[in-house]
Design a protein around this motif. Structure first.
Motif, mmCIF file in Angstrom:
data_model
loop_
_atom_site.group_PDB
_atom_site.id
_atom_site.type_symbol
_atom_site.label_atom_id
_atom_site.label_comp_id
_atom_site.label_asym_id
_atom_site.label_seq_id
_atom_site.Cartn_x
_atom_site.Cartn_y
_atom_site.Cartn_z
ATOM 1 N N SER A 254 -14.367 18.180 -28.418
ATOM 2 C CA SER A 254 -13.343 18.262 -27.379
ATOM 3 C C SER A 254 -12.882 16.864 -27.009
ATOM 4 O O SER A 254 -13.298 15.877 -27.615
ATOM 5 N N THR A 255 -12.008 16.802 -26.021
ATOM 6 C CA THR A 255 -11.508 15.533 -25.486
ATOM 7 C C THR A 255 -11.787 15.487 -23.988
ATOM 8 O O THR A 255 -12.057 16.531 -23.367
ATOM 9 N N VAL A 256 -11.702 14.310 -23.388
ATOM 10 C CA VAL A 256 -11.901 14.228 -21.934
ATOM 11 C C VAL A 256 -10.811 15.016 -21.204
ATOM 12 O O VAL A 256 -11.058 15.611 -20.156
ATOM 13 N N GLU A 257 -9.612 15.036 -21.765
ATOM 14 C CA GLU A 257 -8.503 15.769 -21.138
ATOM 15 C C GLU A 257 -8.763 17.275 -21.147
ATOM 16 O O GLU A 257 -8.532 17.966 -20.148
ATOM 17 N N ASP A 258 -9.235 17.794 -22.273
ATOM 18 C CA ASP A 258 -9.533 19.225 -22.351
ATOM 19 C C ASP A 258 -10.706 19.606 -21.452
ATOM 20 O O ASP A 258 -10.729 20.694 -20.870
ATOM 21 N N LEU A 259 -11.678 18.721 -21.333
ATOM 22 C CA LEU A 259 -12.821 19.029 -20.471
ATOM 23 C C LEU A 259 -12.424 19.023 -18.996
ATOM 24 O O LEU A 259 -13.077 19.676 -18.166
ATOM 25 N N TYR A 260 -11.354 18.326 -18.664
ATOM 26 C CA TYR A 260 -10.802 18.418 -17.309
ATOM 27 C C TYR A 260 -10.213 19.822 -17.089
ATOM 28 O O TYR A 260 -10.398 20.423 -16.016
ATOM 29 N N LEU A 261 -9.522 20.364 -18.088
ATOM 30 C CA LEU A 261 -8.983 21.729 -17.986
ATOM 31 C C LEU A 261 -10.122 22.730 -17.803
ATOM 32 O O LEU A 261 -10.018 23.679 -17.022
ATOM 33 N N TRP A 262 -11.202 22.516 -18.525
ATOM 34 C CA TRP A 262 -12.401 23.360 -18.412
ATOM 35 C C TRP A 262 -12.973 23.285 -16.998
ATOM 36 O O TRP A 262 -13.253 24.307 -16.368
ATOM 37 N N ASP A 263 -13.126 22.077 -16.484
ATOM 38 C CA ASP A 263 -13.648 21.871 -15.140
ATOM 39 C C ASP A 263 -12.796 22.594 -14.108
ATOM 40 O O ASP A 263 -13.320 23.287 -13.221
ATOM 41 N N GLN A 264 -11.502 22.458 -14.204
ATOM 42 C CA GLN A 264 -10.607 23.091 -13.228
ATOM 43 C C GLN A 264 -10.688 24.613 -13.298
ATOM 44 O O GLN A 264 -10.622 25.298 -12.268
ATOM 45 N N ALA A 265 -10.863 25.142 -14.495
ATOM 46 C CA ALA A 265 -10.952 26.600 -14.652
ATOM 47 C C ALA A 265 -12.218 27.164 -14.014
ATOM 48 O O ALA A 265 -12.237 28.318 -13.569
ATOM 49 N N LEU A 266 -13.264 26.341 -13.934
ATOM 50 C CA LEU A 266 -14.519 26.804 -13.345
ATOM 51 C C LEU A 266 -14.422 27.008 -11.836
ATOM 52 O O LEU A 266 -15.326 27.589 -11.225
ATOM 53 N N TYR A 267 -13.339 26.539 -11.216
ATOM 54 C CA TYR A 267 -13.092 26.784 -9.796
ATOM 55 C C TYR A 267 -12.297 28.074 -9.574
ATOM 56 O O TYR A 267 -12.032 28.448 -8.440
ATOM 57 N N THR A 268 -11.909 28.726 -10.658
ATOM 58 C CA THR A 268 -11.045 29.906 -10.565
ATOM 59 C C THR A 268 -11.741 31.130 -11.156
ATOM 60 O O THR A 268 -12.878 31.070 -11.598
ATOM 61 N N ASN A 269 -10.996 32.240 -11.163
ATOM 62 C CA ASN A 269 -11.485 33.466 -11.799
ATOM 63 C C ASN A 269 -10.722 33.777 -13.086
ATOM 64 O O ASN A 269 -10.607 34.933 -13.498
ATOM 65 N N LYS A 270 -10.192 32.741 -13.737
ATOM 66 C CA LYS A 270 -9.459 32.945 -14.996
ATOM 67 C C LYS A 270 -10.354 33.509 -16.089
ATOM 68 O O LYS A 270 -9.913 34.308 -16.911
ATOM 69 N N LEU A 271 -11.599 33.069 -16.108
ATOM 70 C CA LEU A 271 -12.501 33.460 -17.195
ATOM 71 C C LEU A 271 -13.531 34.490 -16.766
ATOM 72 O O LEU A 271 -13.926 35.345 -17.555
ATOM 73 N N LEU A 272 -13.977 34.406 -15.520
ATOM 74 C CA LEU A 272 -15.013 35.300 -15.005
ATOM 75 C C LEU A 272 -14.713 35.675 -13.565
ATOM 76 O O LEU A 272 -13.978 34.959 -12.872
ATOM 77 N N SER A 273 -15.314 36.756 -13.110
ATOM 78 C CA SER A 273 -15.221 37.100 -11.695
ATOM 79 C C SER A 273 -15.979 36.055 -10.889
ATOM 80 O O SER A 273 -16.791 35.291 -11.434
ATOM 81 N N GLU A 274 -15.755 36.030 -9.601
ATOM 82 C CA GLU A 274 -16.418 35.048 -8.739
ATOM 83 C C GLU A 274 -17.935 35.188 -8.812
ATOM 84 O O GLU A 274 -18.669 34.191 -8.930
ATOM 85 N N LYS A 275 -18.428 36.414 -8.784
ATOM 86 C CA LYS A 275 -19.873 36.655 -8.826
ATOM 87 C C LYS A 275 -20.472 36.180 -10.147
ATOM 88 O O LYS A 275 -21.525 35.539 -10.178
ATOM 89 N N SER A 276 -19.787 36.489 -11.254
ATOM 90 C CA SER A 276 -20.284 36.068 -12.564
ATOM 91 C C SER A 276 -20.247 34.559 -12.713
ATOM 92 O O SER A 276 -21.169 33.959 -13.273
ATOM 93 N N MET A 277 -19.186 33.942 -12.168
ATOM 94 C CA MET A 277 -19.078 32.491 -12.246
ATOM 95 C C MET A 277 -20.217 31.827 -11.473
ATOM 96 O O MET A 277 -20.822 30.852 -11.936
ATOM 97 N N GLU A 278 -20.538 32.372 -10.315
ATOM 98 C CA GLU A 278 -21.627 31.823 -9.505
ATOM 99 C C GLU A 278 -22.963 31.908 -10.230
ATOM 100 O O GLU A 278 -23.847 31.061 -10.040
ATOM 101 N N SER A 279 -23.126 32.918 -11.080
ATOM 102 C CA SER A 279 -24.403 33.089 -11.783
ATOM 103 C C SER A 279 -24.687 31.950 -12.754
ATOM 104 O O SER A 279 -25.851 31.706 -13.101
ATOM 105 N N LEU A 280 -23.655 31.238 -13.189
ATOM 106 C CA LEU A 280 -23.847 30.105 -14.087
ATOM 107 C C LEU A 280 -24.564 28.956 -13.399
ATOM 108 O O LEU A 280 -25.273 28.176 -14.042
#
Length: 482
Positions: A254-280
């Protein structure tokens, strides 16, 4: 009408003050990274964001040293174990969709896995490094005998599936690439797709991470950094590893730029529900002053505001060293991707975080190990000891445990046993609470034929680090022969 105008003016002043502060921090961070680069301790790309906004993204040194091609924010780096957080999310996604259960034995999904051990291990154990399955990268001669050869996931699982467990599943934490390799194989069994395909369609495509993927050595990949290692002050090409080996435990780029996109997505429910995201990000198993969630290390760090929760993970693979660190409460992200092998990314991350919180931070120091290697190689142990005394009095030099350890082994492997002992002694003196430092010194004494001191140092290593299974095995073997 005057009140809104005043409010706008106040907001503008606050925003301006914030921008000035961010620019000042960015300048300090840039100066810090420039210094690390000048000292040969960082060659890669960096990105730092605060309050969710990028304040620095820059490349340092070369992506390809033979062609003098500079690193950039869009340079692609192998991630190593940072890959595990992506694998973990894929598993949790399948659990959210009721396609997998995390509390059932792995034989539920891998019926051919040996039942004697497989029926005791759950998916949760694999995610949290509590399975007891031996770490395949710790196997004797792993780099020489297996790392260069291509394997299918099914065939590679057979290389460790019949090994006895190191402990009862769930009993303790022991970092294991084997567990995350199995998670990738389970993903393939459940989805009917390759790990790479499912990863791409579930994470990279939805997040528009167009510069990320599963690395393949034979693919011509634009903007890919070459991997190097340090041999003292010299830089050499990294040894080859077939990318089917790290697999779901470490084969992504990956790149530092793409990992920023990943980081930002972890604050949202784009990939998982809030409960599932919290389980990580739950602290499932304690490991010293930190804990492990699903693909992430978790710990509390004290700064000017009190304690904040830090979520992070590092990675290392032939020629590459990486680190991603997040502080969700302040939407801070620090990503460092390096392509000259192991280096002090943890130290760098800590200094950057201190800058962001307006706290004092340590200035970079040159690595004493690299200076000593040349002297010890060319002039021997006595001159090396004298050089150490001089460098120790020089404030621009510092003793870095990993560097000293690596240099010691370089000397040991070239037959310079007395010189290696000097280095390992320095490391023990500098890091008296490090079990690994004593383990290395014990190994050097053993190679030099001093069984008594080898035993004493292995015993000290195990006392400091009771999880040092390799040290226990070596010590038992020595005592058996006495």
């Amino acid at each position: 009408m005057k009140k809104p105008i005043k409010l706008i003016a106040v907001c503008f002043l606050v925003l301006s003050a914030f921008n000035v502060a961010a620019q000042d921090k960015a300048k300090q961070i840039e100066q810090l990274l420039n210094q690390y680069n000048q000292y040969g301790l960082f060659n890669g790309s960096a990105l730092v964001s605060e309050n969710g906004k990028v304040i620095l993204q820059k490349g340092y040194g070369s992506a390809n040293m033979e062609w003098n091609i500079p690193n950039q924010p869009d340079t692609k780096f192998r991630l190593g174990s940072i890959s595990k957080q992506f694998t973990a999310l894929l598993i949790v996604k399948l659990a959210e969709e009721s396609k997998i259960k995390l509390d059932v034995p792995i034989t539920t999904y891998l019926p051919d896995y040996p039942k004697e051990t497989g029926e005791k291990i759950t998916i949760h154990n694999l995610l949290t490094h509590t399975s007891g399955i031996p770490n395949y990268t710790n196997a004797p001669n792993f780099m020489n005998e297996k790392a260069r050869n291509p394997y299918s996931p099914a065939d590679f699982v057979k290389t460790f599936s019949n090994l006895p467990l190191e402990f009862k599943p769930g009993e303790k934490f022991a970092y294991s690439n084997s567990g995350y390799f199995l998670l990738g194989y389970i993903i393939e069994k459940i989805t009917g797709k390759t790990y790479e395909q499912y990863l791409q369609e579930t994470i990279f495509t939805p997040l528009k991470m167009v510069n990320s993927g599963y690395d393949h050595s034979d693919v011509v990949l634009k903007n890919r950094a070459a991997g190097y290692e340090k041999a003292g002050k010299k830089i050499v090409n990294a040894s080859y590893i077939d990318m089917s080996i790290p697999y779901a435990a470490g084969s992504l780029y990956s790149t530092v730029e793409d990992l920023y996109l990943w980081d930002q997505a972890l604050y949202t429910n784009k990939l998982l529900s809030e409960k599932s995201m919290e389980s990580l990000f739950k602290p499932y198993i304690a490991q010293g002053d930190e804990a492990y969630g699903y693909g992430w290390f978790l710990r509390d760090v004290t700064n000017g505001k009190g304690k904040v929760k830090v979520i992070e993970h590092g990675g290392g693979i032939n020629g590459f060293n990486t680190n991603i660190s997040r502080v969700p409460s302040d939407k801070i992200l620090i990503v460092l991707l390096n392509n000259t092998g192991r280096t002090v990314l943890g130290e760098m991350t800590e200094s950057i975080r201190n800058i962001l919180y307006n706290q004092p931070f340590n200035q970079p120091k040159k690595s004493m190990a690299f200076e000593l290697l040349d002297v010890l190689t060319e002039k021997g142990a006595a001159t090396g000891a004298e050089t150490y005394k001089k460098l120790k009095a020089d404030a621009t030099y510092g003793i870095k445990e990993d560097d000293m350890n690596n240099v010691g082994y370089q000397l040991l492997m070239t037959g310079k046993k007395k010189e290696a002992l000097e280095v390992f002694k320095i490391n023990v003196e500098a890091f008296p609470k490090s079990g690994n430092a004593y383990d290395s010194l014990g190994e050097a004494y053993l190679a030099d034929g001093d069984t008594k001191l080898a035993i004493a140092n292995y015993q000290k290593s195990i006392e400091l680090d009771p999880k040092n299974e390799h040290g226990k095995e070596v010590l038992a073997e020595i005592l058996k022969k006495k």
